[in-house]
Design a protein around this motif. Structure first.
Motif, PDB file in Angstrom:
ATOM      1  N   TRP A 156    -121.222  67.971 -74.786  1.00 57.48           N
ATOM      2  CA  TRP A 156    -122.317  67.026 -75.010  1.00 57.48           C
ATOM      3  C   TRP A 156    -122.136  66.328 -76.362  1.00 57.48           C
ATOM      4  O   TRP A 156    -121.411  66.829 -77.242  1.00 57.48           O
ATOM      5  N   HIS A 160    -126.715  66.560 -79.693  1.00 54.67           N
ATOM      6  CA  HIS A 160    -127.486  67.210 -78.627  1.00 54.67           C
ATOM      7  C   HIS A 160    -126.888  68.547 -78.180  1.00 54.67           C
ATOM      8  O   HIS A 160    -127.361  69.134 -77.205  1.00 54.67           O
ATOM      9  N   ARG A 161    -125.878  69.006 -78.873  1.00 53.45           N
ATOM     10  CA  ARG A 161    -125.138  70.186 -78.402  1.00 53.45           C
ATOM     11  C   ARG A 161    -125.908  71.495 -78.511  1.00 53.45           C
ATOM     12  O   ARG A 161    -125.683  72.418 -77.735  1.00 53.45           O
TER      13      ARG A 161
END
Length: 230
Positions: A156, A160-161
């Motif tokens: 991602w 946003h990981r």
């Protein structure tokens, strides 16, 4: 299947078919104003299991050729959808939380689309068995972790990981439902089997379904003519 093939006769899936194992009766989970984390996790997990069952049921009764047959310009096929979801599930509930699936197949990390179809040396049973193994591993992760357990999704965008189990449960329930819907349409195009036996498909005879489709086609034709003359 080509554009010249006849439209298959509709035959709805039965309520006691394979998909019914995922269609658990409604419970009172989530009915309280402020459910606790355990109830929320149970609800999300149940929906994931429901959509898994609906997806796998679309393989029921199909021969190897039918299960693999691409019915869209992009090659969408039922067996490929099952394989893809199994692989995605293994990643999200595995490596994301530091619990990689043991003895993962080489294609799991491939980016060449090999997760979207069964290779010539893979059988339908192979793919279904892998899906069950992936599901069991995912369920073990869900059972072992709290909803706020932290994980990292390396594929991602960086911002946003960082995720929680809650986020991934929502994501995978959505992902599985989306592909179960794809499989539902692909299966209907192959042999007319429609729905998952949960009562949401209208009850019509073969003749009524044919008339219904003709009715919709007539509306589409008249709308097209109206557009041409606008």
């Amino acid at each position: 299947m080509s554009s010249a093939d006849a439209v298959p006769e509709v035959h709805p899936a039965t309520a006691d078919g394979p998909a019914s194992s995922g269609n658990a009766a409604l419970s009172d989970e989530g009915s309280t104003p402020h459910p606790d984390a355990a109830a929320v996790k149970q609800t999300l997990h149940r929906y994931l299991q429901k959509h898994r069952a609906a997806l796998l049921a679309k393989l029921d009764g199909l021969a190897e050729r039918q299960a693999r047959w691409p019915v869209t310009p992009t090659g969408t096929n039922v067996l490929g959808l099952v394989k893809h979801v199994a692989g995605v599930q293994a990643g999200y509930f595995g490596a994301v939380f530091g619990r990689p699936l043991p003895d993962a197949p080489a294609w799991l990390d491939a980016t060449d689309g090999s997760d979207m179809y069964a290779a010539a040396d893979e059988t339908l049973d192979d793919v279904v068995a892998f899906h069950h193994r992936s599901a069991a591993h995912a369920d073990a992760t869900i059972d072992a972790l709290d909803l706020d357990a932290r994980g990292t999704v390396p594929w991602w965008p960086e911002e946003h990981r960082e995720v929680t189990l809650h986020r991934i449960l929502v994501h995978m329930a959505y992902e599985t439902a989306r592909h179960a819907g794809h499989a539902d349409i692909v299966r209907e195009m192959l042999d007319g089997l429609a729905g998952d036996g949960d009562g949401n498909l209208a009850e019509k005879t073969t003749e009524e379904w044919a008339a219904w489709r003709d009715h919709l086609a007539d509306i589409a034709e008249r709308a097209g003519l109206r557009e041409l003359h606008a």
